[in-house]
Write a protein that holds these residues in place. Structure first.
Motif, PDB file in Angstrom:
ATOM      1  N   UNK A  28       0.858  -1.178   0.000  1.00  0.00           N
ATOM      2  CA  UNK A  28       0.000   0.000   0.000  1.00  0.00           C
ATOM      3  C   UNK A  28       0.891   1.223   0.000  1.00  0.00           C
ATOM      4  N   UNK A  29       0.518   2.251  -0.733  1.00  0.00           N
ATOM      5  CA  UNK A  29       1.315   3.473  -0.752  1.00  0.00           C
ATOM      6  C   UNK A  29       0.535   4.595  -0.088  1.00  0.00           C
ATOM      7  N   UNK A  30       1.287   5.528   0.517  1.00  0.00           N
ATOM      8  CA  UNK A  30       0.706   6.662   1.227  1.00  0.00           C
ATOM      9  C   UNK A  30       1.306   7.954   0.694  1.00  0.00           C
ATOM     10  N   UNK A  31       0.550   9.061   0.754  1.00  0.00           N
ATOM     11  CA  UNK A  31       1.108  10.356   0.368  1.00  0.00           C
ATOM     12  C   UNK A  31       2.036  10.866   1.469  1.00  0.00           C
ATOM     13  N   UNK A  32       2.695  11.965   1.218  1.00  0.00           N
ATOM     14  CA  UNK A  32       3.650  12.515   2.184  1.00  0.00           C
ATOM     15  C   UNK A  32       2.992  13.174   3.385  1.00  0.00           C
ATOM     16  N   UNK A  33       1.749  13.619   3.263  1.00  0.00           N
ATOM     17  CA  UNK A  33       1.187  14.454   4.315  1.00  0.00           C
ATOM     18  C   UNK A  33       0.222  13.769   5.278  1.00  0.00           C
ATOM     19  N   UNK A  34      -0.094  12.520   5.093  1.00  0.00           N
ATOM     20  CA  UNK A  34      -0.939  11.836   6.068  1.00  0.00           C
ATOM     21  C   UNK A  34      -0.664  10.335   6.046  1.00  0.00           C
ATOM     22  N   UNK A  35      -1.359   9.606   6.879  1.00  0.00           N
ATOM     23  CA  UNK A  35      -1.102   8.183   6.993  1.00  0.00           C
ATOM     24  C   UNK A  35      -2.181   7.313   6.400  1.00  0.00           C
ATOM     25  N   UNK A  36      -2.818   7.784   5.332  1.00  0.00           N
ATOM     26  CA  UNK A  36      -3.885   7.006   4.689  1.00  0.00           C
ATOM     27  C   UNK A  36      -3.364   6.328   3.430  1.00  0.00           C
ATOM     28  N   UNK A  55      -3.129   3.810   7.833  1.00  0.00           N
ATOM     29  CA  UNK A  55      -2.096   2.773   7.766  1.00  0.00           C
ATOM     30  C   UNK A  55      -1.916   2.058   9.099  1.00  0.00           C
ATOM     31  N   UNK A  56      -2.135   2.741  10.217  1.00  0.00           N
ATOM     32  CA  UNK A  56      -1.938   2.083  11.503  1.00  0.00           C
ATOM     33  C   UNK A  56      -2.946   0.948  11.730  1.00  0.00           C
ATOM     34  N   UNK A  58      -3.634  -1.198   9.431  1.00  0.00           N
ATOM     35  CA  UNK A  58      -3.256  -2.271   8.508  1.00  0.00           C
ATOM     36  C   UNK A  58      -1.836  -2.754   8.761  1.00  0.00           C
ATOM     37  N   UNK A  59      -1.153  -2.211   9.705  1.00  0.00           N
ATOM     38  CA  UNK A  59       0.258  -2.535   9.876  1.00  0.00           C
ATOM     39  C   UNK A  59       0.499  -4.009  10.150  1.00  0.00           C
ATOM     40  N   UNK A  60       1.681  -4.459   9.789  1.00  0.00           N
ATOM     41  CA  UNK A  60       2.073  -5.853   9.938  1.00  0.00           C
ATOM     42  C   UNK A  60       2.366  -6.143  11.402  1.00  0.00           C
ATOM     43  N   UNK A  61       1.718  -7.129  11.960  1.00  0.00           N
ATOM     44  CA  UNK A  61       1.902  -7.468  13.374  1.00  0.00           C
ATOM     45  C   UNK A  61       2.846  -8.631  13.600  1.00  0.00           C
ATOM     46  N   UNK A  62       3.523  -9.085  12.521  1.00  0.00           N
ATOM     47  CA  UNK A  62       4.482 -10.188  12.705  1.00  0.00           C
ATOM     48  C   UNK A  62       5.696  -9.691  13.474  1.00  0.00           C
ATOM     49  N   UNK A  63       6.272 -10.538  14.295  1.00  0.00           N
ATOM     50  CA  UNK A  63       7.470 -10.176  15.071  1.00  0.00           C
ATOM     51  C   UNK A  63       8.716 -10.649  14.391  1.00  0.00           C
TER      52      UNK A  63
END
Length: 63
Positions: A28-36, A55-56, A58-63
């Motif tokens: 997934x790609x995000x613009x520079x000014x926000x986290x969507x 984005x928060x 959808x973040x990867x929760x793998x350790x």
């Protein structure tokens, strides 16, 4: 004359050009000014992630 180009997952395709290890992975790609997320790979779309999702969420929760 008017031209219209519809590119499927354009920004994701651009990101996959240089690091080939991203091919077939969730991207997934995000613009520079926000986290969507503004562009999603087909793999990410199959999970039901909508455009504009933070984005928060959808973040990867793998350790």
């Amino acid at each position: 004359m008017i031209g219209l180009v519809d590119c499927n997952n354009f920004y994701v395709s651009c990101e996959r050009v240089f690091p080939p290890k991203l091919k077939g992975r969730l991207v997934g790609t995000m613009p520079n000014n926000d986290g969507c997320i503004i562009a999603r790979s087909n793999e990410l779309r199959t999970l039901g992630i909508e455009m504009g999702t933070s984005a928060y969420l959808v973040r990867d929760n793998r350790k």
